[in-house]
Design a protein around this motif. Structure first.
Motif, PDB file in Angstrom:
ATOM      1  N   THR A   1      41.461 -41.179  41.815  1.00 33.49           N
ATOM      2  CA  THR A   1      42.881 -41.618  41.567  1.00 33.49           C
ATOM      3  C   THR A   1      44.042 -40.905  42.761  1.00 33.49           C
ATOM      4  N   MET A   2      43.477 -39.654  43.198  1.00 38.53           N
ATOM      5  CA  MET A   2      44.321 -38.568  44.080  1.00 38.53           C
ATOM      6  C   MET A   2      44.572 -39.447  45.067  1.00 38.53           C
ATOM      7  N   ALA A   3      43.518 -40.169  45.579  1.00 37.71           N
ATOM      8  CA  ALA A   3      43.738 -41.449  46.840  1.00 37.71           C
ATOM      9  C   ALA A   3      44.179 -42.168  46.455  1.00 37.71           C
ATOM     10  N   SER A   4      44.737 -42.781  45.078  1.00 42.36           N
ATOM     11  CA  SER A   4      45.179 -43.982  44.658  1.00 42.36           C
ATOM     12  C   SER A   4      46.737 -43.299  45.379  1.00 42.36           C
ATOM     13  N   LEU A   5      47.685 -42.002  45.183  1.00 45.89           N
ATOM     14  CA  LEU A   5      48.476 -41.543  44.765  1.00 45.89           C
ATOM     15  C   LEU A   5      49.086 -41.190  46.187  1.00 45.89           C
ATOM     16  N   VAL A   6      48.127 -41.057  46.859  1.00 50.85           N
ATOM     17  CA  VAL A   6      48.342 -40.694  48.322  1.00 50.85           C
ATOM     18  C   VAL A   6      49.028 -41.511  48.857  1.00 50.85           C
TER      19      VAL A   6
ATOM     20  N   ASN B   1      60.960 -47.886  46.610  1.00 51.32           N
ATOM     21  CA  ASN B   1      61.987 -46.595  45.819  1.00 51.32           C
ATOM     22  C   ASN B   1      61.559 -45.570  45.452  1.00 51.32           C
ATOM     23  N   LEU B   2      60.134 -45.118  44.990  1.00 53.13           N
ATOM     24  CA  LEU B   2      60.349 -43.922  44.494  1.00 53.13           C
ATOM     25  C   LEU B   2      60.082 -42.746  45.652  1.00 53.13           C
ATOM     26  N   ARG B   3      60.814 -41.786  44.769  1.00 47.95           N
ATOM     27  CA  ARG B   3      60.563 -40.275  46.020  1.00 47.95           C
ATOM     28  C   ARG B   3      59.242 -39.877  45.310  1.00 47.95           C
ATOM     29  N   ILE B   4      57.924 -39.745  45.739  1.00 52.92           N
ATOM     30  CA  ILE B   4      56.912 -38.840  44.998  1.00 52.92           C
ATOM     31  C   ILE B   4      55.983 -37.716  45.767  1.00 52.92           C
ATOM     32  N   THR B   5      56.358 -37.058  44.901  1.00 53.48           N
ATOM     33  CA  THR B   5      55.907 -35.398  44.619  1.00 53.48           C
ATOM     34  C   THR B   5      54.313 -34.740  44.727  1.00 53.48           C
ATOM     35  N   LEU B   6      53.905 -34.773  44.825  1.00 52.91           N
ATOM     36  CA  LEU B   6      52.094 -34.371  44.878  1.00 52.91           C
ATOM     37  C   LEU B   6      52.103 -33.036  45.396  1.00 52.91           C
TER      38      LEU B   6
ATOM     39  N   GLY C   1      65.150 -44.852  44.183  1.00 58.43           N
ATOM     40  CA  GLY C   1      65.958 -43.301  44.858  1.00 58.43           C
ATOM     41  C   GLY C   1      65.197 -42.618  43.374  1.00 58.43           C
ATOM     42  N   MET C   2      64.653 -42.178  42.452  1.00 56.25           N
ATOM     43  CA  MET C   2      63.808 -42.290  41.426  1.00 56.25           C
ATOM     44  C   MET C   2      62.405 -40.882  41.964  1.00 56.25           C
ATOM     45  N   ASP C   3      62.820 -39.427  41.221  1.00 52.36           N
ATOM     46  CA  ASP C   3      61.898 -38.517  42.188  1.00 52.36           C
ATOM     47  C   ASP C   3      60.659 -38.355  41.160  1.00 52.36           C
ATOM     48  N   VAL C   4      59.480 -38.504  41.776  1.00 49.67           N
ATOM     49  CA  VAL C   4      58.740 -38.490  41.001  1.00 49.67           C
ATOM     50  C   VAL C   4      57.891 -37.358  41.632  1.00 49.67           C
ATOM     51  N   CYS C   5      57.086 -36.242  40.828  1.00 48.74           N
ATOM     52  CA  CYS C   5      56.350 -35.878  40.819  1.00 48.74           C
ATOM     53  C   CYS C   5      54.722 -34.813  39.680  1.00 48.74           C
ATOM     54  N   VAL C   6      54.087 -35.050  40.306  1.00 51.24           N
ATOM     55  CA  VAL C   6      52.683 -34.864  40.066  1.00 51.24           C
ATOM     56  C   VAL C   6      51.571 -34.185  40.257  1.00 51.24           C
ATOM     57  N   GLN C   7      51.731 -33.625  39.607  1.00 48.19           N
ATOM     58  CA  GLN C   7      50.429 -32.137  39.457  1.00 48.19           C
ATOM     59  C   GLN C   7      49.287 -32.639  39.885  1.00 48.19           C
ATOM     60  N   ILE C   8      48.968 -32.191  40.854  1.00 46.55           N
ATOM     61  CA  ILE C   8      47.241 -33.285  41.393  1.00 46.55           C
ATOM     62  C   ILE C   8      46.029 -31.753  41.631  1.00 46.55           C
ATOM     63  N   ALA C   9      44.903 -32.014  41.178  1.00 48.03           N
ATOM     64  CA  ALA C   9      44.194 -30.935  41.870  1.00 48.03           C
ATOM     65  C   ALA C   9      42.887 -31.243  43.224  1.00 48.03           C
ATOM     66  N   ASP C  10      43.111 -30.936  44.113  1.00 46.62           N
ATOM     67  CA  ASP C  10      42.541 -31.392  45.760  1.00 46.62           C
ATOM     68  C   ASP C  10      41.001 -30.808  45.239  1.00 46.62           C
ATOM     69  N   THR C  11      40.210 -29.648  44.733  1.00 50.86           N
ATOM     70  CA  THR C  11      39.536 -29.201  44.229  1.00 50.86           C
ATOM     71  C   THR C  11      38.248 -29.608  43.243  1.00 50.86           C
ATOM     72  N   SER C  12      38.826 -30.813  42.872  1.00 45.44           N
ATOM     73  CA  SER C  12      38.191 -31.193  42.229  1.00 45.44           C
ATOM     74  C   SER C  12      36.711 -32.226  42.695  1.00 45.44           C
ATOM     75  N   VAL C  13      36.310 -32.036  42.044  1.00 45.89           N
ATOM     76  CA  VAL C  13      34.435 -32.883  41.519  1.00 45.89           C
ATOM     77  C   VAL C  13      34.353 -33.791  41.472  1.00 45.89           C
TER      78      VAL C  13
END
Length: 391
Positions: free
Chosen positions: A244-249, A257-262, A225-237
């Protein structure tokens, strides 16, 4: 400068007005220079005009764009000083200002021009093939200019000492300025257990370590039930960031167990402060060697907001926590020697979260004094006097 102490012939309320204008993003120009500068009309009797350059400069030719902005102010035929405050002076800005100090492009006007450059990272990031001795000579030469004038600052005492020890001349230590519109902060209930990874997603900020941290945390039943919030950059080259972003998705879709927000960044101020202020623990998995003396504005913002933090040991951030404990008896966070420790620290900290939140709230009061933008306004004004600019 003594932490949090303002001793000035200028009334404190005036300094605060200056700081509010200097660090408010409401004065962004709407013309073609909007991506280059933020400028503000400053309280009469302190400065007439000051120009604050933003962190990211999108101009094709920074030097010419900067010269054009300054000339627009000087051409008003007002007998006044123009100050240029560059809050993050990288090599691009350093070389551009050096050229403007040497050229006659800003001469022929009645007003004086003063540049104020903040060196936020260690000398290594400015070298680009130079030796430290050559860089030091460059900085000394710039600071000795008799008009336009140039002053150097850093936002940590450790960093100022590093520059001065290599012979770069005087580098004033100023605090990381925190200017938060409190109307943007979260209102109402926040998730009871939430963690956040905020700030620009970069390798040196440990962004590539986040999937491993989340994956390990997700294995614990205590994290349910823990919430995880991650700031990402979908325009990074950068392929490392993309991987890393693909892994987070994938983790967002598969987590049990976690609620993940990107959150694609950069975030608007309202969204950023709402998310950060609603965070239970702010995690900074930074690469320690990159932040031995370099500062983190997001880290200070989290403490300013009363958020418990996790950061690397043997870093500028851990020094802040050590000082809070030594000087004020406060422990608003924890440090790690290896990122593999972070999932365990998160669980331990939530086990004593009410105590941590109380310490963090007290630490916030300290941060609001020590990181008052009026301290920066005073430092700029004091240097303005030393170059005989008019008040």
């Amino acid at each position: 400068m003594s932490r949090g102490v303002i001793n000035s012939r200028i009334p404190v309320d005036v300094l605060k007005k200056v700081a509010n204008k200097l660090f408010s993003f409401g004065g962004r120009s709407s013309d073609a220079t909007r991506d280059v500068a933020i400028h503000a009309s400053i309280v009469p009797g302190v400065w007439k005009w000051i120009i604050r350059l933003g962190y990211r400069v999108l101009a094709a030719d920074f030097r010419l764009s900067l010269a054009d902005i300054i000339r627009r102010f000087l051409s008003r035929n007002e007998v006044c000083d123009v100050h240029v405050f560059i809050q993050h002076a990288r090599r691009l800005e350093l070389l551009a200002v050096e050229q403007l100090l040497k050229k006659s492009i800003l001469q022929g006007f009645a007003a004086r021009v003063c540049f104020h450059l903040v060196l936020r990272t260690g000398p290594g990031s400015l070298l680009a093939g130079e030796t430290k001795a050559e860089l030091a000579d460059r900085l000394v030469s710039m600071s000795r200019s008799n008009g336009p004038y140039c002053f150097f600052y850093s936002d940590s005492e450790e960093l100022s000492r590093e520059y001065q020890s290599m012979g770069a001349g005087h580098v004033s230590a100023i605090p990381v300025p925190i200017h938060v519109d409190e109307s943007l902060l979260a209102s109402g209930a926040c998730p009871q257990r939430s963690i956040g990874f905020f700030g620009p997603p970069r390798v040196d900020k440990g962004f590539c370590e986040i999937p491993g941290i989340i994956e390990q945390l997700d294995k614990s039943i205590d994290a349910a039930g823990m919430d995880v919030c991650v700031q990402i950059a979908d325009t990074s080259v950068d392929p490392r960031i993309q991987k890393t972003m693909a892994s987070l998705v994938r983790l967002r879709e598969s987590s049990t167990n976690l609620r993940i927000t990107l959150l694609p960044g950069p975030l608007e101020p309202g969204e950023y402060y709402r998310r950060l202020s609603c965070c239970g623990i702010a995690v900074f998995p930074y690469v320690p060697s990159k932040y031995t003396v370099s500062t983190s504005g997001v880290f200070i913002e989290a403490l300013w907001l009363g958020i418990p933090v996790i950061c690397p040991s043997v870093s500028w951030m851990s020094n802040v926590l050590d000082r809070l404990e030594t000087a004020h008896g406060l422990v608003p966070g924890a440090t790690f020697s290896s990122v593999t420790e972070i999932p365990f620290l998160i669980q331990r900290m939530f086990g004593q979260h009410s105590q941590l939140k109380k310490a963090a709230a007290q630490a916030a009061s300290v941060m609001k004094v020590e990181h008052d933008p009026a301290l920066i306004a005073k430092a700029l004004y004091d240097n303005s006097l030393s170059c005989r600019c008019s008040a």
